[in-house]
Design an enzyme around this catalytic site. Structure first.
Site, short mmCIF file in Angstrom:
data_model
loop_
_atom_site.label_atom_id
_atom_site.label_comp_id
_atom_site.label_asym_id
_atom_site.label_seq_id
_atom_site.Cartn_x
_atom_site.Cartn_y
_atom_site.Cartn_z
N ARG A 89 -0.55 -9.51 12.73
CA ARG A 89 -1.24 -8.48 12.09
C ARG A 89 -2.03 -9.11 10.95
O ARG A 89 -3.07 -8.50 10.80
CB ARG A 89 -0.21 -7.67 11.56
CG ARG A 89 0.42 -6.57 12.42
CD ARG A 89 1.63 -6.04 12.39
NE ARG A 89 2.01 -5.37 10.81
CZ ARG A 89 2.97 -5.21 10.32
NH1 ARG A 89 4.27 -5.62 10.80
NH2 ARG A 89 2.90 -4.56 8.95
N ARG A 105 11.66 -5.77 5.08
CA ARG A 105 11.30 -4.15 4.53
C ARG A 105 12.16 -3.32 5.67
O ARG A 105 12.52 -3.67 6.77
CB ARG A 105 9.93 -4.12 5.11
CG ARG A 105 9.91 -2.53 5.07
CD ARG A 105 8.40 -2.00 5.17
NE ARG A 105 7.15 -2.71 6.05
CZ ARG A 105 6.21 -2.47 6.32
NH1 ARG A 105 5.25 -2.23 5.16
NH2 ARG A 105 5.52 -3.27 7.04
N ARG A 146 -10.09 0.37 8.55
CA ARG A 146 -9.43 -0.83 8.79
C ARG A 146 -10.70 -1.77 9.90
O ARG A 146 -10.47 -2.93 9.91
CB ARG A 146 -8.34 -0.86 9.70
CG ARG A 146 -7.06 -0.99 8.92
CD ARG A 146 -5.93 -1.57 9.93
NE ARG A 146 -4.81 -1.76 9.80
CZ ARG A 146 -3.80 -1.32 9.20
NH1 ARG A 146 -4.14 -0.31 8.45
NH2 ARG A 146 -2.59 -1.72 9.43
N LYS A 168 0.90 -1.08 -0.12
CA LYS A 168 0.09 -0.09 -0.01
C LYS A 168 0.86 1.29 0.17
O LYS A 168 0.61 2.04 -0.81
CB LYS A 168 -1.09 0.06 1.32
CG LYS A 168 -1.91 -1.19 1.17
CD LYS A 168 -2.81 -1.03 2.53
CE LYS A 168 -1.94 -1.36 3.86
NZ LYS A 168 -1.39 -2.60 4.30
N ARG A 223 11.15 -1.65 11.06
CA ARG A 223 9.97 -1.25 12.01
C ARG A 223 9.97 -2.18 13.14
O ARG A 223 10.19 -3.25 12.89
CB ARG A 223 8.64 -1.22 11.19
CG ARG A 223 8.16 0.15 10.81
CD ARG A 223 7.18 0.20 9.97
NE ARG A 223 5.90 -0.58 10.29
CZ ARG A 223 4.88 -0.83 9.53
NH1 ARG A 223 4.58 -0.15 8.27
NH2 ARG A 223 3.74 -1.58 9.82
P1 AP5 Z 1 4.75 -1.57 1.89
O1 AP5 Z 1 4.50 -0.81 0.80
O2 AP5 Z 1 5.79 -0.94 3.00
O3 AP5 Z 1 3.48 -2.28 2.38
P2 AP5 Z 1 2.34 -1.86 3.27
O4 AP5 Z 1 1.02 -2.40 2.49
O5 AP5 Z 1 2.04 -0.36 3.30
O6 AP5 Z 1 2.57 -2.51 4.49
P3 AP5 Z 1 2.37 -2.11 6.07
O7 AP5 Z 1 3.13 -2.92 6.74
O8 AP5 Z 1 2.64 -0.71 6.07
O9 AP5 Z 1 0.83 -2.28 6.23
P4 AP5 Z 1 0.29 -2.47 7.65
O10 AP5 Z 1 -1.21 -2.28 7.24
O11 AP5 Z 1 0.61 -3.85 8.55
O12 AP5 Z 1 0.89 -1.28 8.38
P5 AP5 Z 1 0.41 0.33 9.10
O13 AP5 Z 1 1.58 1.05 8.82
O14 AP5 Z 1 -0.81 0.80 8.10
O15 AP5 Z 1 5.70 -2.74 1.33
C1 AP5 Z 1 6.21 -4.00 2.20
C2 AP5 Z 1 7.40 -4.38 1.65
O16 AP5 Z 1 7.41 -5.12 0.67
C3 AP5 Z 1 8.59 -3.33 1.51
O17 AP5 Z 1 9.63 -3.58 1.94
C4 AP5 Z 1 8.58 -2.94 -0.08
O18 AP5 Z 1 9.61 -2.72 -0.47
C5 AP5 Z 1 8.10 -4.61 -0.44
N1 AP5 Z 1 7.14 -4.56 -1.60
C6 AP5 Z 1 6.12 -3.86 -1.89
N2 AP5 Z 1 5.48 -4.02 -3.05
C7 AP5 Z 1 6.27 -5.19 -3.69
C8 AP5 Z 1 6.18 -6.20 -4.69
N3 AP5 Z 1 5.19 -5.90 -5.44
N4 AP5 Z 1 7.15 -7.27 -4.83
C9 AP5 Z 1 8.12 -7.12 -3.81
N5 AP5 Z 1 8.04 -6.47 -2.82
C10 AP5 Z 1 7.24 -5.39 -2.70
O19 AP5 Z 1 -0.12 -0.14 10.24
C11 AP5 Z 1 0.81 -0.47 11.55
C12 AP5 Z 1 0.17 -0.40 12.82
O20 AP5 Z 1 -0.68 0.76 12.96
C13 AP5 Z 1 -1.16 -1.38 12.96
O21 AP5 Z 1 -0.70 -2.64 13.20
C14 AP5 Z 1 -1.93 -0.96 13.70
O22 AP5 Z 1 -1.63 -1.16 15.24
C15 AP5 Z 1 -1.73 0.56 13.63
N6 AP5 Z 1 -2.77 1.15 12.67
C16 AP5 Z 1 -2.60 1.81 11.47
N7 AP5 Z 1 -3.70 1.83 10.80
C17 AP5 Z 1 -4.75 1.65 11.74
C18 AP5 Z 1 -6.24 1.70 11.78
N8 AP5 Z 1 -6.86 2.24 10.70
N9 AP5 Z 1 -6.84 1.12 12.76
C19 AP5 Z 1 -6.28 0.86 13.77
N10 AP5 Z 1 -4.82 0.64 14.14
C20 AP5 Z 1 -4.25 1.26 12.99
MG MG Z 2 2.41 1.04 4.81
#
Ligand code: AP5
Ligand code: MG
Ligand code: ZN
Length: 221
Positions: free
Chosen positions: A176, A132, A93, A18, A165
């Site tokens: 997660r 990552r 979410r 994402k 992270r």
């Molecule tokens: P990346 O682009 O970083 O993936 P992402 O989908 O952004 O993954 P996140 O881990 O950020 O999602 P998340 O939902 O767990 O975390 P968030 O920060 O939202 O890509 C991942 C890796 O893969 C990278 O290394 C990239 O280079 C690689 N990659 C990408 N595309 C690729 C491809 N096509 N092929 C190969 N490699 C590739 O949330 C974190 C925490 O915050 C949650 O656990 C929760 O505690 C809290 N939180 C956040 N939002 C909420 C909410 N709305 N409600 C409640 N709690 C929340």
């Molecule tokens: Mg992200």
């Protein structure tokens, strides 16, 4: 001439890409990238009460409670740079978050325009999470194998230091993914029923996913 604000949601499990894709799409869409996880991490870096409260949930791989999360994101969407809408990543979410967002937009006469659901199989997600690396300064996302920086440990875009992270361990990633299946997956049906959903195959090279997303945006927006 005023344009109706555009709200696009990028959905998908942890590490589905994402953040990576939002960075590539925001310029063409001319919309700011609003990522709830990045907002929590920004608050934590600045040691705000919100950031400190969120940290425990994030480290355990659980969701931060809806009340805190909804207030934080709606506050962000009310800022001037979101006057034309936003590209949302990681929010909503839960069903409560989705309903709160719908209500807040409806109150202003607006609504969500498109939901892009990026799907990736579980094994691939685990390797993406554990490899990552993120830039401490600008937040850009890298992967030690799939998207390495030109120089080890250094951000290509700004020269910032890359870090891992705290929640990117295999154990927390598993949690997660469980949370995603239980609380976030039901939103796919929620948006499908509203006719807003476009499914995207996220299990392809980064450029191919970007192309698929752009095509879906062109067709549906
Ligand atoms: P990346 O682009 O970083 O993936 P992402 O989908 O952004 O993954 P996140 O881990 O950020 O999602 P998340 O939902 O767990 O975390 P968030 O920060 O939202 O890509 C991942 C890796 O893969 C990278 O290394 C990239 O280079 C690689 N990659 C990408 N595309 C690729 C491809 N096509 N092929 C190969 N490699 C590739 O949330 C974190 C925490 O915050 C949650 O656990 C929760 O505690 C809290 N939180 C956040 N939002 C909420 C909410 N709305 N409600 C409640 N709690 C929340
Ligand atoms: Mg992200
Ligand atoms: Zn950087």
């Amino acid at each position: 001439m005023t344009r109706h604000p555009t709200y696009v949601i990028l959905m998908g499990p942890p590490a589905s890409g994402k953040g990576t894709q939002a960075d590539r799409l925001q310029e063409g869409l001319a919309l700011p990238h609003v990522a709830s996880g990045d907002l929590f991490r920004y608050n934590l870096k600045n040691q705000t009460p919100l950031g400190l409260e969120a940290k425990g949930y994030m480290d355990r791989g659980e969701l931060v409670p809806d009340g805190l999360t909804i207030a934080m994101v709606l506050d962000r969407l009310a800022r001037p740079d979101c006057a034309n809408g936003a590209l949302l990543d990681g929010f909503p979410r839960t069903l409560a978050q989705a309903e709160a967002l719908d209500q807040a937009l409806a109150d202003q006469g607006y609504g969500i325009n498109l939901v892009l659901d990026v799907q990736v199989p579980r094994d691939e997600l685990i390797s993406r999470v554990t490899g990552r690396r993120l830039c401490r300064a600008c937040g850009a996302s890298y992967h030690i194998k799939f998207a390495p920086p030109a120089v080890d440990g250094v951000c290509d875009k700004c020269g910032g230091e890359l870090y891992q992270r705290d929640d990117d361990t295999e154990a927390t990633a598993g949690k997660r993914l469980e949370v995603y299946d239980a609380q976030t997956k039901p939103l796919i049906e929620y948006y499908r029923n509203k006719g807003l959903l476009a499914g995207i195959d996220g299990n392809q090279p980064i450029d191919a996913v970007t192309a698929a997303l752009k095509e879906a945006i062109e067709q549906n927006l």
